[in-house]
Design a protein around this motif. Structure first.
Motif, mmCIF file in Angstrom:
data_model
loop_
_atom_site.group_PDB
_atom_site.id
_atom_site.type_symbol
_atom_site.label_atom_id
_atom_site.label_comp_id
_atom_site.label_asym_id
_atom_site.label_seq_id
_atom_site.Cartn_x
_atom_site.Cartn_y
_atom_site.Cartn_z
ATOM 1 N N GLN A 189 87.377 9.089 23.370
ATOM 2 C CA GLN A 189 87.500 9.570 21.996
ATOM 3 C C GLN A 189 87.516 11.106 21.995
ATOM 4 N N GLN A 217 88.899 13.206 20.211
ATOM 5 C CA GLN A 217 88.893 13.897 18.925
ATOM 6 C C GLN A 217 87.517 14.442 18.560
ATOM 7 N N TYR A 218 86.466 13.836 19.121
ATOM 8 C CA TYR A 218 85.114 14.298 18.822
ATOM 9 C C TYR A 218 84.666 15.434 19.740
ATOM 10 N N GLU A 219 85.460 15.745 20.733
ATOM 11 C CA GLU A 219 85.066 16.766 21.698
ATOM 12 C C GLU A 219 85.542 18.166 21.323
ATOM 13 N N ALA A 244 82.969 20.681 19.897
ATOM 14 C CA ALA A 244 81.677 19.996 19.837
ATOM 15 C C ALA A 244 80.569 20.982 20.191
ATOM 16 N N ARG A 278 87.272 19.872 12.567
ATOM 17 C CA ARG A 278 88.665 19.489 12.393
ATOM 18 C C ARG A 278 88.793 18.274 11.474
ATOM 19 N N THR A 293 88.982 15.241 12.085
ATOM 20 C CA THR A 293 88.133 14.117 12.500
ATOM 21 C C THR A 293 86.902 14.012 11.619
ATOM 22 N N GLN A 294 86.223 15.134 11.409
ATOM 23 C CA GLN A 294 84.987 15.118 10.624
ATOM 24 C C GLN A 294 85.260 14.901 9.136
ATOM 25 N N ALA A 306 85.758 11.215 8.679
ATOM 26 C CA ALA A 306 84.469 10.511 8.779
ATOM 27 C C ALA A 306 83.679 10.655 7.480
ATOM 28 N N GLU A 307 83.730 11.831 6.876
ATOM 29 C CA GLU A 307 83.015 12.053 5.620
ATOM 30 C C GLU A 307 83.623 11.219 4.491
#
Length: 233
Positions: free
Chosen positions: A35, A37-39, A42, A177, A179-180, A183-184
């Protein structure tokens, strides 16, 4: 919330095209072994994300001010004067009072807070407004993007129609980015059962490179964009 029509028929047709029966239970989101996209960025601190955002603004033709909350009224007033001051339209947003800048907007010779009661009149005012002022709900450092959630008093025309869009960005809203942000939005959907009817992702002024890959800025929306980052965290 609107009414969804023919949902079962539509989904059954898709399942049929896939050569299987429709699955209505036991479906789980896959957990991928990789994954990446989470890196991205980070572990970056709020100050580091702010610097990433500022650097990206150079690439998207967007000017930036940074300020502490106490100095925000003066910084906003200076930005308004620099871009023409009025007419100005802005969101009916409690954050203008929370950050102590409601009087700055009210003091302009010609300004209006968006109201949903007469949308046609407000839209006409926004069309001739020099400046539109909004708050960013989520800010993407990687792309220099402000994310605006629609809500009562927060008309989309405020960021779309005036010549200049000024986005007020509390540093606490800055995330790495997309991604977050996704998620929100999923979190809000899970907790509240709904999401805003419109989520706008705006990266600087309007632009297009459709013709021979030649970038033209200010073609179908604000000609200029200006971000004011408020160091609240």
């Amino acid at each position: 919330m609107g009414t969804i029509h023919n949902q079962d028929t539509f989904l059954a047709n898709i399942a049929d095209r896939l050569g299987r029966s429709r699955r209505t239970e036991g479906v789980k989101r896959p957990v991928w072994s990789k994954q990446p996209q989470y890196e991205v960025f980070a572990g970056a601190s709020p100050a580091e994300l702010q610097e990433i955002l500022i650097r990206q603004c150079d690439a998207i033709h967007t000017s930036v001010d940074t300020t502490q909350k106490a100095d925000l009224p003066d910084v906003l007033a200076s930005a308004l004067e620099r871009f023409g001051s009025f007419p100005a339209v802005y969101w009916s947003d409690e954050r203008f009072a929370d950050f102590g800048i409601d009087h700055v907007m009210d003091s302009l010779e010609e300004s209006k807070a968006w109201t949903d009661e007469n949308r046609e009149e407000m839209t006409r005012f926004a069309e001739r407004a020099k400046i539109g002022v909004t708050f960013s709900d989520i800010t993407l450092a990687e792309s220099g993007t402000v994310v605006l959630f629609s809500a009562p008093g927060k008309g989309r025309a405020v960021s779309l129609l005036p010549e200049v869009h000024i986005a007020l960005i509390p540093r606490s809203t800055i995330v790495p980015r997309m991604t977050q942000a996704a998620a929100e939005i999923h979190r809000r959907r899970k907790e509240n059962g709904t999401v805003p009817s419109c989520v706008n992702f705006i990266s600087g002024p309007s632009n297009s490179a459709d013709i021979e890959m030649r970038l033209i800025v200010g073609v179908h929306g604000p000609i200029s964009a200006h971000y004011i980052i408020i160091e609240d965290a």
